[in-house]
Design a protein around this motif. Structure first.
Motif, PDB file in Angstrom:
ATOM      1  N   SER A  51       0.951  -0.991   0.166  1.00  0.00           N
ATOM      2  CA  SER A  51       0.307  -0.170  -0.164  1.00  0.00           C
ATOM      3  C   SER A  51       1.108   1.111  -0.050  1.00  0.00           C
ATOM      4  CB  SER A  51      -0.392  -0.452   0.903  1.00  0.00           C
ATOM      5  OG  SER A  51      -1.728   1.611   1.356  1.00  0.00           O
ATOM      6  N   PRO A  52       0.749   1.827  -0.315  1.00  0.00           N
ATOM      7  CA  PRO A  52       0.728   3.353  -0.247  1.00  0.00           C
ATOM      8  C   PRO A  52       0.867   3.776   0.859  1.00  0.00           C
ATOM      9  CG  PRO A  52      -0.409   3.767  -2.361  1.00  0.00           C
ATOM     10  CD  PRO A  52      -0.435   1.967  -1.739  1.00  0.00           C
ATOM     11  N   ILE A  53       1.069   4.850   1.187  1.00  0.00           N
ATOM     12  CA  ILE A  53       1.244   5.179   3.048  1.00  0.00           C
ATOM     13  C   ILE A  53       0.915   6.662   2.961  1.00  0.00           C
ATOM     14  CG2 ILE A  53       2.055   3.325   3.806  1.00  0.00           C
ATOM     15  CD1 ILE A  53       4.841   5.069   4.424  1.00  0.00           C
ATOM     16  N   GLY A  54       0.825   7.240   3.613  1.00  0.00           N
ATOM     17  CA  GLY A  54      -0.021   8.745   4.324  1.00  0.00           C
ATOM     18  C   GLY A  54       0.388   9.136   5.913  1.00  0.00           C
ATOM     19  N   VAL A  55       0.742  10.235   5.525  1.00  0.00           N
ATOM     20  CA  VAL A  55       1.235  10.528   7.373  1.00  0.00           C
ATOM     21  C   VAL A  55       0.599  11.812   7.213  1.00  0.00           C
ATOM     22  CG1 VAL A  55       3.225  11.444   6.365  1.00  0.00           C
ATOM     23  CG2 VAL A  55       2.759  10.900   9.190  1.00  0.00           C
ATOM     24  N   THR A  56       0.298  12.315   9.011  1.00  0.00           N
ATOM     25  CA  THR A  56      -0.583  13.486   9.312  1.00  0.00           C
ATOM     26  C   THR A  56       0.120  13.104  11.347  1.00  0.00           C
ATOM     27  OG1 THR A  56      -2.125  14.377   9.596  1.00  0.00           O
ATOM     28  CG2 THR A  56      -2.827  12.619  10.194  1.00  0.00           C
ATOM     29  N   ASP A  57       0.277  14.966  11.651  1.00  0.00           N
ATOM     30  CA  ASP A  57       0.863  15.399  12.549  1.00  0.00           C
ATOM     31  C   ASP A  57      -0.150  15.477  13.424  1.00  0.00           C
ATOM     32  OD1 ASP A  57       2.886  14.171  11.787  1.00  0.00           O
ATOM     33  OD2 ASP A  57       3.601  16.382  11.428  1.00  0.00           O
ATOM     34  N   LEU A  58      -0.542  14.774  14.366  1.00  0.00           N
ATOM     35  CA  LEU A  58      -1.396  15.714  15.694  1.00  0.00           C
ATOM     36  C   LEU A  58      -0.806  16.257  16.831  1.00  0.00           C
ATOM     37  CD1 LEU A  58      -3.330  12.488  15.905  1.00  0.00           C
ATOM     38  CD2 LEU A  58      -4.305  14.938  14.566  1.00  0.00           C
ATOM     39  N   SER A  81       2.454  10.987  15.204  1.00  0.00           N
ATOM     40  CA  SER A  81       2.025  11.233  14.087  1.00  0.00           C
ATOM     41  C   SER A  81       1.269  10.322  13.665  1.00  0.00           C
ATOM     42  CB  SER A  81       3.762  11.132  13.079  1.00  0.00           C
ATOM     43  OG  SER A  81       4.706  12.706  13.348  1.00  0.00           O
ATOM     44  N   VAL A  82       0.571   9.917  12.586  1.00  0.00           N
ATOM     45  CA  VAL A  82      -0.183   8.938  12.629  1.00  0.00           C
ATOM     46  C   VAL A  82       0.407   8.454  11.137  1.00  0.00           C
ATOM     47  CG1 VAL A  82      -2.556   6.866  12.371  1.00  0.00           C
ATOM     48  CG2 VAL A  82      -1.911   9.769  13.879  1.00  0.00           C
ATOM     49  N   TRP A  83       0.697   7.241  11.041  1.00  0.00           N
ATOM     50  CA  TRP A  83       1.208   6.721   9.579  1.00  0.00           C
ATOM     51  C   TRP A  83       0.364   5.159   9.085  1.00  0.00           C
ATOM     52  CZ3 TRP A  83       6.432   8.719   7.831  1.00  0.00           C
ATOM     53  CH2 TRP A  83       6.757   8.954   8.838  1.00  0.00           C
ATOM     54  N   TYR A  84      -0.217   5.570   8.394  1.00  0.00           N
ATOM     55  CA  TYR A  84      -1.490   4.843   7.409  1.00  0.00           C
ATOM     56  C   TYR A  84      -1.480   4.296   5.844  1.00  0.00           C
ATOM     57  CZ  TYR A  84      -2.667   9.536   6.670  1.00  0.00           C
ATOM     58  OH  TYR A  84      -2.945  10.988   6.051  1.00  0.00           O
ATOM     59  N   PRO A  85      -1.978   3.077   5.909  1.00  0.00           N
ATOM     60  CA  PRO A  85      -2.026   2.728   3.961  1.00  0.00           C
ATOM     61  C   PRO A  85      -2.919   4.520   3.751  1.00  0.00           C
ATOM     62  CG  PRO A  85      -3.342   1.424   5.413  1.00  0.00           C
ATOM     63  CD  PRO A  85      -2.838   2.230   6.655  1.00  0.00           C
ATOM     64  N   GLU A 166       7.136   0.451   7.111  1.00  0.00           N
ATOM     65  CA  GLU A 166       6.348  -0.574   6.411  1.00  0.00           C
ATOM     66  C   GLU A 166       5.381  -1.304   6.914  1.00  0.00           C
ATOM     67  OE1 GLU A 166       7.850  -4.645   4.967  1.00  0.00           O
ATOM     68  OE2 GLU A 166       8.755  -2.390   4.752  1.00  0.00           O
ATOM     69  N   LEU A 167       5.590  -1.200   8.033  1.00  0.00           N
ATOM     70  CA  LEU A 167       4.232  -1.154   8.274  1.00  0.00           C
ATOM     71  C   LEU A 167       2.912  -0.510   8.153  1.00  0.00           C
ATOM     72  CD1 LEU A 167       5.103  -2.055  12.788  1.00  0.00           C
ATOM     73  CD2 LEU A 167       4.803  -3.700  10.868  1.00  0.00           C
ATOM     74  N   ALA A 168       2.917   0.954   8.301  1.00  0.00           N
ATOM     75  CA  ALA A 168       1.930   0.974   7.649  1.00  0.00           C
ATOM     76  C   ALA A 168       1.769   0.591   5.859  1.00  0.00           C
ATOM     77  CB  ALA A 168       1.787   2.868   7.644  1.00  0.00           C
ATOM     78  N   SER A 169       2.551   0.722   4.866  1.00  0.00           N
ATOM     79  CA  SER A 169       2.167  -0.299   3.822  1.00  0.00           C
ATOM     80  C   SER A 169       1.866  -1.106   4.446  1.00  0.00           C
ATOM     81  CB  SER A 169       4.207   0.172   2.847  1.00  0.00           C
ATOM     82  OG  SER A 169       5.187  -1.426   3.825  1.00  0.00           O
ATOM     83  N   ARG A 170       1.833  -2.064   5.298  1.00  0.00           N
ATOM     84  CA  ARG A 170       1.277  -3.675   5.646  1.00  0.00           C
ATOM     85  C   ARG A 170       0.147  -3.215   6.193  1.00  0.00           C
ATOM     86  NH1 ARG A 170       5.249  -7.572   4.598  1.00  0.00           N
ATOM     87  NH2 ARG A 170       6.958  -7.388   4.158  1.00  0.00           N
TER      88      ARG A 170
END
Length: 407
Positions: A51-58, A81-85, A166-170
């Motif tokens: 999966s492509p991944i994204g990230v956002t800061d909180l 930061s939240v990293w996610y597919p 890696e985990l976010a892409s999975r």
């Protein structure tokens, strides 16, 4: 690099010295040097998941407690930061690994101690991740399980990107947490930089306090993620959240992951918080009650070559008293910092600046070390958070002969 530098002392004495060395350099207040025009630019290894991944800061504010390190602060503030597919968003910019002020301060404080680099010789702000900033969450597979990440003592949340991406892409949402005023530097919105207030020569009581504060931080972060699940926006700036983030996290499947003191944090959180189902310790000694109680939930312990139950009493007591699914793996030829982004960037620093790679990350081939770490950590969470069976933990793997299972 002189033999008296904090970073070299930390590498020689291992896990126990890590917090001392990082705390010492984190309190430096000299103005950070600007990167030289010819400064080295570093690259992170691309994640291998599908999966492509994204990230956002909180920016999260806990008004229920004063800051434990700075008495003048009436409440606790964190950056995460939240990293996610992510869904397709190729036009969005790739997020930097570090925010600009934090990168400049890292260059002047932690980088010389950890890597022996001179301020201005590495452009830490130029390192990009593989995540699109604020990309929409890919919701096609439903809600995604969550993994909380905590770095080593004094270290920022940004230096675990190799595993986090890696985990976010999975298919995981990985939440990386800065422990403000213990971390060397934390950059908040509006260009506010908060440096460490951790004692320069911490006592055992200081280290125990840091462990308690970290656990409280992580519990609070889980509370704020629950707000996201209810459709609320916990960001103190009320920033617009990426599409699909609210309601996109599955908080019935939560793991914890950490390096060094972050690994001890993961264990303590797993022991004390019913919301956490499984955790991974990357070469950290244990502190707090979990050192003598162990855990009853799935736990993976990953060790550098010279870190054993014989050399670390906390490892033996933890292991003997843990009653859940458990595995310990020794990575032959690795050192303590092998389980951070040092494994990916130090070879580049060695080639460009002559940094002594073996002193920092040992002798295991860095590409194989990164691949093996990603494989085992992903397989562990796949097994215990997604129910995907694996044979990787059944014994010595022909794919990774450097990784030794320890009974």
């Amino acid at each position: 690099m002189p033999t008296s530098t904090p970073g070299l002392r930390a590498r020689r004495t291992g896990v126990k010295a890590m917090g001392l060395a990082l705390a010492a350099v984190a309190t430096l207040t000299a103005a950070p040097a600007a990167a030289e025009p010819s400064a080295v630019k570093l690259r992170l290894p691309a994640p291998t998941g599908g999966s492509p991944i994204g990230v956002t800061d909180l920016h999260l504010v806990d008004k229920s407690r004063p800051d434990p390190w700075v008495a003048a602060r009436p409440y606790r503030e964190l950056m995460v930061s939240v990293w996610y597919p992510a869904g397709g968003s190729p036009r969005l910019p790739l997020a930097p690994q570090m925010a600009p002020l934090a990168a400049a301060d890292f260059d002047d404080t932690l980088a010389p101690a950890l890597f022996g680099t001179k301020p201005g010789t590495v452009d830490w702000a130029a390192t990009t991740t593989h995540a699109r900033a604020d990309a929409p969450v890919d919701r096609r597979a439903g809600r995604v399980p969550v993994v909380l990440f905590s770095a080593g003592a004094g270290a920022p949340r940004t230096i675990g990107a190799t595993l986090v991406e890696e985990l976010a892409s999975r298919g995981y949402a990985v939440v990386t947490v800065d422990h403000t005023y213990e971390a060397a530097q934390v950059e908040f919105p509006g260009g506010r930089l908060e440096r460490s207030a951790f004692p320069q020569r911490p006592t055992q009581e200081d280290m125990a306090k840091a462990q308690r504060v970290r656990e409280e931080d992580m519990r609070f972060v889980l509370d704020q993620l629950a707000r996201l699940g209810r459709g609320d926006n916990p960001d103190a700036e009320r920033r617009r959240l990426p599409a699909g983030l609210r309601g996109g996290l599955d908080l019935t499947r939560v793991g914890a992951l950490g390096h060094s003191m972050g690994g001890a944090t993961a264990a303590q959180l797993t022991h004390g918080d019913r919301r956490v189902d499984a955790s991974v310790n990357l070469d950290g000694g244990f502190r707090g009650s979990v050192a003598t109680t162990g855990v009853a939930k799935p736990f993976l312990q990953i060790a550098a070559e010279n870190h054993t139950r014989a050399s670390d009493p906390s490892w033996k007591s933890f292991w003997d008293r843990s009653t859940g699914w458990k595995r310990e793996l020794r990575f032959t030829g690795t050192a303590h910092y092998s389980f951070s982004d040092a494994e990916a960037v130090v070879p580049q620093l060695a080639g460009e600046l002559g940094v002594p790679a073996g002193d920092i990350i040992g002798t295991m081939d860095p590409r194989r070390a990164v691949t093996a770490q990603r494989a085992y950590v992903s397989a562990f969470f796949d097994l215990h958070l997604k129910g995907r069976q694996t044979t990787l933990f059944d014994g010595l793997s022909s794919r990774f002969p450097e990784v030794k299972p320890i009974p």
